[in-house]
Scaffold this motif. Sequence first.
Motif, short mmCIF file in Angstrom:
data_model
loop_
_atom_site.label_atom_id
_atom_site.label_comp_id
_atom_site.label_asym_id
_atom_site.label_seq_id
_atom_site.Cartn_x
_atom_site.Cartn_y
_atom_site.Cartn_z
N VAL A 127 36.41 15.57 5.76
CA VAL A 127 35.29 14.92 5.29
C VAL A 127 35.11 13.73 6.18
CG1 VAL A 127 34.77 15.00 3.54
CG2 VAL A 127 35.16 16.77 3.52
N ALA A 128 33.69 13.57 6.57
CA ALA A 128 33.74 11.91 7.04
C ALA A 128 32.24 11.35 5.57
CB ALA A 128 32.26 12.07 8.17
N ILE A 129 33.12 10.46 5.52
CA ILE A 129 31.74 8.97 4.54
C ILE A 129 31.79 8.33 4.90
CG2 ILE A 129 32.32 8.88 2.27
CD1 ILE A 129 34.93 10.42 1.42
N ASP A 130 30.69 7.90 4.71
CA ASP A 130 29.64 6.48 4.73
C ASP A 130 29.48 6.32 3.86
OD1 ASP A 130 29.63 7.12 7.51
OD2 ASP A 130 27.55 8.12 7.57
N ALA A 131 30.29 4.71 3.24
CA ALA A 131 30.36 3.79 2.35
C ALA A 131 30.09 2.76 2.62
CB ALA A 131 32.27 4.47 2.29
N LYS A 132 29.03 2.13 1.79
CA LYS A 132 28.58 0.93 1.25
C LYS A 132 29.07 -0.05 -0.28
CE LYS A 132 24.34 -1.16 2.48
NZ LYS A 132 24.49 -2.39 2.60
N TYR A 133 29.59 -1.30 -0.11
CA TYR A 133 30.05 -1.94 -1.21
C TYR A 133 28.96 -1.42 -2.65
CZ TYR A 133 31.58 -3.53 -5.06
OH TYR A 133 32.19 -4.49 -6.33
N ASP A 134 28.41 -1.47 -3.52
CA ASP A 134 27.83 -1.10 -4.65
C ASP A 134 27.66 -2.33 -5.71
OD1 ASP A 134 25.01 0.49 -4.78
OD2 ASP A 134 25.86 -0.17 -6.49
N ALA A 163 39.14 15.97 -1.05
CA ALA A 163 40.40 16.38 -1.00
C ALA A 163 41.05 17.36 -2.22
CB ALA A 163 41.66 15.47 -1.37
N GLU A 164 40.30 17.67 -2.70
CA GLU A 164 40.97 18.57 -3.94
C GLU A 164 40.14 20.16 -3.10
OE1 GLU A 164 39.56 17.59 -7.47
OE2 GLU A 164 40.69 16.22 -8.17
N ARG A 165 38.74 19.61 -3.03
CA ARG A 165 38.25 21.18 -1.60
C ARG A 165 38.93 21.34 -1.43
NH1 ARG A 165 33.66 23.11 -3.85
NH2 ARG A 165 32.39 21.88 -6.21
N ILE A 170 40.33 13.12 5.37
CA ILE A 170 39.00 11.72 4.57
C ILE A 170 39.12 10.79 6.41
CG2 ILE A 170 38.02 10.00 3.99
CD1 ILE A 170 38.49 12.28 1.93
N LEU A 171 37.10 10.88 7.20
CA LEU A 171 37.01 9.80 7.97
C LEU A 171 35.78 8.87 7.73
CD1 LEU A 171 36.53 8.28 10.88
CD2 LEU A 171 35.19 10.35 11.50
N LEU A 172 36.58 7.98 7.10
CA LEU A 172 36.02 6.85 5.88
C LEU A 172 35.54 5.45 7.18
CD1 LEU A 172 35.46 6.02 2.97
CD2 LEU A 172 37.51 4.47 3.31
N THR A 173 34.12 5.83 7.43
CA THR A 173 33.18 4.57 8.04
C THR A 173 33.25 3.12 6.98
OG1 THR A 173 32.71 5.94 9.62
CG2 THR A 173 31.44 4.21 9.36
N SER A 174 33.37 2.72 7.15
CA SER A 174 32.79 1.20 6.25
C SER A 174 30.96 0.93 6.82
CB SER A 174 33.57 0.66 6.31
OG SER A 174 32.64 -0.99 5.46
N MET A 175 30.42 1.21 5.86
CA MET A 175 28.69 0.38 6.82
C MET A 175 29.07 -0.65 6.75
SD MET A 175 26.10 3.70 4.67
CE MET A 175 25.22 2.79 5.25
N ASP A 176 29.65 -1.50 5.66
CA ASP A 176 29.84 -3.42 5.69
C ASP A 176 29.74 -3.81 6.64
OD1 ASP A 176 28.65 -3.36 2.85
OD2 ASP A 176 30.33 -2.24 2.07
#
Lengths: 252, 212
Positions: A127-134, A163-165, A170-176
């Motif tokens: 699961v790839a997640i694009d993350a940005k601080y808010d 993960a539970e699913r 996890i492929l975690l990309t920081s947009m920042d």
Amino acid sequence: MLTKRIVPCLDVKDGRVVKGVQFVQLRDAGDPVELARFYDGQGADELVFLDISASHEGRKTMVEVVKAVASELAIPFTVGGGINALEDMKRILRAGADKVSLNTAAVNNPDLITEGANFFGSQCIVVAIDAKYDEELGSWRVYTHGGRTPTDLEVIAWAREAAERGAGEILLTSMDSDGEKKGFDIKLTKAVSESVSIPVIASGGAGNADHFADAFIDGKADAALAASIFHYKETSVAEVKSYIREKGVVVR
Amino acid sequence: MIGIIDYGMGNLFSVSKALERLEVPYFLSEKKDELLKADALILPGVGSFKDAMTILNSTGLADLIKEFADTGKPLLGICLGMQLLFEDSEENGMTEGLQLLPGHVRRFPGETAEGEMYKVPHMGWNRLVFLHSSPILKGLDEDYVYFVHSYFVDTDDQEAVISRSLYDVEVPAVVGRGNVFGMQFHPEKSSSLGMALLRNFTELVEERMSVK
């Protein structure tokens, strides 16, 4: 002991690698198989192919690319981009990919993670997640559609749910951090890695070998992904590995 | 000719492509009579132990594999395919395996004896340690191979464990007794050492055919 993985990422459009890849010694810099072989030769532990084709034809071509890469390479690879249904996963995995990466489709339909994991096993589902601080949220927010659309999801909670699913990674990309070349987002990476019991691939911000060491040592990442610094030959997988090995990171 | 058992639960493509790279003739089949005629069989597998055994039992392939092993011809299980060779697994409720090798399949505890948590699945490149000489390791040096699994084989049969890796617990990585072999990692995804291990298996098959 399990090694930390270095993962080059290739953008593929209509069967060709795109986005400024500079490989003078290669006959054809746009050939995904040739580039994959090049990275394999440098000691890449795994590869990610991101299908950025928008058209139906482009997607069909991607299946051919996956077949060709699987025929030539004896290292694992993941395919992401445009995978919206179990049928898409089947096509890509049966063509020889080891894992598929779900992003927007997983947010829109979280059952897709469960279905994929049940059908193919968790090890196939990234699961790839694009993350940005808010600021308002006081945490990181999940974005979809290539970072264009904010969602109501908070990153850590979403990573846990994935993960539970049954997600295997996890492929975690920081947009920042992405594109800044100032290093991976260590706070984000560490927060997610310590919240889930599955491996986390840090992505976004790699500018030099030191950044990889930080991602592994301080960020607790299991793998780290980069595109441009490898494509533009600012460093190589081999150089990164020899540097971080001296820092005490176990690599292959 | 090597037969790859097609029971719908393996990444058949990557195993068959690896054999093509080695220029070893093979065929994919789910038919018992075809598979019985093979010089060697490969049992691949990804997914859950219970699902795999359900399919193998309902299709009669479980009996076929046991019958094949009795002929003395080489059999290689890869990843889940290796685990299936053992007595039973605790994955999704206790399930009986093919019982060709002694041992039980258990889940990684996910926590060390000192209480430190670690990640499951065991996913990535880990080093093989060679324990016994075996034709399958002939001419090879210890190196890294690619693992993806949440369960491991727990066995008292020390002789059958040809090579191991360490991930909190000792993980049997290459197992073998007589003509039955298993690899817990994915040789077809394990770069040069993985391909060399597969080549050794196919050479073992050829040698056996030539003495016959």
